[in-house]
Scaffold this active site. Structure first.
Site, PDB file in Angstrom:
ATOM      1  N   ASN A  70       1.565   3.815   1.748  1.00 35.92           N
ATOM      2  CA  ASN A  70       2.372   4.317   2.875  1.00 35.92           C
ATOM      3  C   ASN A  70       3.240   3.244   3.535  1.00 35.92           C
ATOM      4  O   ASN A  70       3.840   3.501   4.568  1.00 35.92           O
ATOM      5  CB  ASN A  70       1.468   5.001   3.914  1.00 35.92           C
ATOM      6  CG  ASN A  70       0.617   4.009   4.694  1.00 35.92           C
ATOM      7  OD1 ASN A  70       0.661   2.806   4.455  1.00 35.92           O
ATOM      8  ND2 ASN A  70      -0.175   4.517   5.619  1.00 35.92           N
ATOM      9  N   LYS A  71       3.323   2.066   2.945  1.00 36.61           N
ATOM     10  CA  LYS A  71       4.107   0.998   3.568  1.00 36.61           C
ATOM     11  C   LYS A  71       5.594   1.152   3.215  1.00 36.61           C
ATOM     12  O   LYS A  71       5.969   2.057   2.489  1.00 36.61           O
ATOM     13  CB  LYS A  71       3.540  -0.366   3.153  1.00 36.61           C
ATOM     14  CG  LYS A  71       2.067  -0.550   3.608  1.00 36.61           C
ATOM     15  CD  LYS A  71       1.925  -0.828   5.077  1.00 36.61           C
ATOM     16  CE  LYS A  71       0.576  -0.572   5.702  1.00 36.61           C
ATOM     17  NZ  LYS A  71      -0.580  -1.302   5.242  1.00 36.61           N
ATOM     18  N   THR A  72       6.451   0.241   3.734  1.00 36.63           N
ATOM     19  CA  THR A  72       7.900   0.445   3.590  1.00 36.63           C
ATOM     20  C   THR A  72       8.390   0.296   2.150  1.00 36.63           C
ATOM     21  O   THR A  72       9.483   0.742   1.825  1.00 36.63           O
ATOM     22  CB  THR A  72       8.686  -0.530   4.490  1.00 36.63           C
ATOM     23  OG1 THR A  72       8.228  -1.856   4.210  1.00 36.63           O
ATOM     24  CG2 THR A  72       8.455  -0.203   5.965  1.00 36.63           C
ATOM     25  N   MET A  73       7.609  -0.363   1.305  1.00 31.59           N
ATOM     26  CA  MET A  73       7.806  -0.257  -0.142  1.00 31.59           C
ATOM     27  C   MET A  73       6.422  -0.323  -0.756  1.00 31.59           C
ATOM     28  O   MET A  73       5.492  -0.873  -0.150  1.00 31.59           O
ATOM     29  CB  MET A  73       8.715  -1.348  -0.716  1.00 31.59           C
ATOM     30  CG  MET A  73       8.210  -2.759  -0.575  1.00 31.59           C
ATOM     31  SD  MET A  73       9.077  -3.937  -1.670  1.00 31.59           S
ATOM     32  CE  MET A  73       8.018  -3.866  -3.133  1.00 31.59           C
TER      33      MET A  73
ATOM     34  N   TYR B 273       0.848  -1.189   0.000  1.00 36.47           N
ATOM     35  CA  TYR B 273       0.000   0.000   0.000  1.00 36.47           C
ATOM     36  C   TYR B 273       0.891   1.250   0.000  1.00 36.47           C
ATOM     37  O   TYR B 273       2.064   1.182   0.391  1.00 36.47           O
ATOM     38  CB  TYR B 273      -0.910  -0.041   1.237  1.00 36.47           C
ATOM     39  CG  TYR B 273      -1.844   1.129   1.358  1.00 36.47           C
ATOM     40  CD1 TYR B 273      -2.870   1.319   0.432  1.00 36.47           C
ATOM     41  CD2 TYR B 273      -1.699   2.056   2.395  1.00 36.47           C
ATOM     42  CE1 TYR B 273      -3.717   2.410   0.539  1.00 36.47           C
ATOM     43  CE2 TYR B 273      -2.554   3.140   2.507  1.00 36.47           C
ATOM     44  CZ  TYR B 273      -3.553   3.317   1.573  1.00 36.47           C
ATOM     45  OH  TYR B 273      -4.383   4.395   1.677  1.00 36.47           O
TER      46      TYR B 273
END
Ligand SMILES: *Cc1c(COP(=O)(O)O)cnc(C)c1O
Length: 393
Positions: free
Chosen positions: A192-195, A190
Site C-alpha cells: 500500500n505504499k507510494t510504490m 509494501y
C-alpha cells in the site's frame, strides 16, 4: 441504506496497488530468465534508486522490507543492550520493534498536533546518557524538520535513522528525503505504499562502512569481498561467513516490479497530489481538521490522507467510519499509537496521559482512500460519503 433499487456500487478499498503491463512483463521476463532471487535486476534497481535520488554515488541496499532495512541500519550502527532509541509513539510498530531486535530500549515521544510528526521540542527532554539514536518518521508523507533533528543529534552525539516508509518522494527545503544527511534512511515498498514491490524496502546511506556491514548482514553474514576475491581464483563454491547475518535480500521478481514502479513514481506523485488537492478543497467546510500541506515549493508524498474530526463534529470517529463503510468506502486509522498496544504499554509502563497530542489525534483520525488507481468518480464518491457521514450535503 439499501432501500433503493439502484445497483450498489462495488466496495472501494482503502488502498490498492497500481501494477501495469510493464511490471507484469518484467516479472515474466524474470521468471523465464532462470534468475528469480537476488541478481541483476536487484542490482539495477539499487542503481536506479540512487539515480532517482539524484545522487548516483549514494549507497542503496535493496531489502525484503523496510523493517529489515531499519534493523540492518541499527545493527550496523552498533545499537545494543543498554542503549535507548527515541522515536514517535504515533507510528507503526515496525519503527520501534527493530530497536528491541537489538536488545535496546525504545523511548517514545508525543507528536506535534499540527504535523502529527514527532514533537521536536520534546526530543531533548527524552535524551538520557543511554540515548544512542533517533528514528524520525515522516508521518503520512510530510517531512519531519530534519534540520532540527540533525542539529539535536549533532549536539548530543546521536545517530539518526529515518523511517521514510511514507516519504517517497517527499522533499524538505527542495531536497529529497534520503539525501538529508542522516546516518541512514529506509523506504518501504509494501503493497500500500507510494510504490510497491509486493514486499520490499531500500536502505539508503552515504556511509560506506555502514553500507558494507548492511550488505554483509543482509545475506547471512557472507563476506562479499572475500567471495569476490576468491571467486576469481578458485571455483565459485567458496565463501566466508563473518557474522550471524539475516535473510533480508530482495528477489529479482520483486525488483522487476520496482524498476517500473520507480519510473512511474513522478506520474504517481502527480496523481496523488491532484487527489489530495481535490479533498482539501471539497472537504474544507466540514467539521474536520484537514492534513497540513508541505511548505511552499516542497513535496508531500501523500502516502496517507488523514482526517481528524474536530470538536464540533456530531459523530464519533467510530460512527464516522461505520457510515463510510455503509456507503461502501474503506478506510483505516493511522495509527493506534504504540503507547496503546499491550506490549509497549506494559514494557514501559505507558499511559495515554503521557502522550496527550497523540492520544487526542488517535481518537479523531480516519484515513480515507487516496491512491493512483482511483478514478475521479471514485474520488467524488469518497467526497460525497464523507460529507454525508458528517450530515452535510
Ligand atoms: C509500512 C511501514 C513500515 C514497515 O514497512 P515494511 O516494508 O512493511 O517492513 C515501517 N514504518 C512505517 C511508518 C510504515 O508505515
Amino acid at each position: 441504506m439499501s432501500h433503493s433499487s439502484e445497483p450498489k456500487l462495488p466496495f472501494l478499498p482503502f488502498a490498492l496497488p497500481e501494477l501495469g503491463e510493464e511490471e507484469i512483463a518484467e516479472v515474466v521476463d524474470t521468471l523465464r530468465s532462470g534468475w528469480i532471487t537476488t541478481g541483476p535486476k536487484a542490482k539495477r534497481f539499487e542503481q536506479a534508486f540512487a539515480d532517482f535520488l539524484g545522487e548516483p554515488q549514494i549507497e542503496c541496499i535493496a531489502v525484503n522490507s523496510a523493517t529489515a532495512g531499519l534493523h540492518l541500519a541499527l545493527e550496523a550502527l552498533g545499537i545494543g543492550p543498554g542503549d535507548e532509541v527515541i522515536t514517535t509513539t504515533h507510528t507503526f510498530t515496525a519503527t520501534a520493534e527493530v530497536v528491541r531486535y537489538m536488545g535496546a530500549d525504545v523511548v517514545l515521544v508525543d507528536i506535534d498536533p499540527k504535523t502529527m510528526n514527532i514533537a521536536i521540542d520534546q526530543i531533548e527532554a527524552a535524551i538520557t546518557p543511554r540515548t544512542k539514536a533517533i528514528i524520525p518518521v515522516h508521518y503520512a508523507g510530510l517531512a519531519v524538520d530534519m534540520l532540527a533533528v540533525l542539529d539535536i543529534a549533532r549536539r548530543h552525539g546521536l545517530k539518526v535513522v529515518e523511517d521514510a516508509a511514507h516519504a517517497l518522494p517527499t522533499t524538505l527545503e527542495k531536497e529529497l528525503i534520503g539525501t538529508m544527511g542522516s546516518n541512514a534512511t529506509v523506504f518501504s515498498f509494501y503493497a500500500n505504499k507510494t510504490m510497491t514491490t509486493g514486499e520490499g524496502g531500500m536502505l539508503v546511506t552515504r556511509d560506506a562502512e555502514l553500507a558494507k556491514r548492511a550488505r554483509v548482514m543482509r545475506l547471512h553474514g557472507i563476506n562479499r569481498d572475500a567471495f569476490d576475491r576468491f571467486t576469481a581464483k578458485v571455483p565459485s563454491w567458496y565463501y566466508e561467513i563473518v557474522a550471524p547475518g539475516f535473510k533480508y535480500n530482495l528477489t529479482d521478481i520483486a525488483a522487476a516490479m520496482g524498476l517500473h514502479q520507480l519510473k512511474r513514481l513522478p506520474a504517481f506523485q502527480q496523481r496523488r497530489e491532484a487527489i489530495a488537492q481535490r479533498y482539501l478543497e471539497a472537504l474544507s467546510d466540514l467539521p474536520l481538521i484537514l492534513p497540513p500541506q508541505a511548505p511552499e515549493g516542497d513535496v508531500h508524498s501523500w502516502h496517507l490522507f488523514v482526517l481528524r474530526l474536530s470538536d464540533d463534529a456530531e459523530v464519533t470517529r467510530d460512527e464516522f467510519i461505520e457510515r463510510l463503510f455503509e456507503s461502501g468506502i474503506g478506510c483505516s486509522v493511522h495509527y493506534v499509537p504504540l503507547h496503546q498496544h499491550p506490549y509497549w504499554k506494559e514494557r514501559y509502563g505507558l499511559t495515554a496521559e503521557m502522550f496527550p497530542q497523540s492520544q487526542k489525534a488517535y481518537e479523531r483520525t480516519v484515513t480515507i482512500p487516496l491512491y493512483t488507481a482511483m478514478t475521479d468518480a471514485q474520488v467524488e464518491r469518497v467526497v460525497a460519503a464523507v460529507r454525508a457521514a458528517l450530515g452535510f450535503a
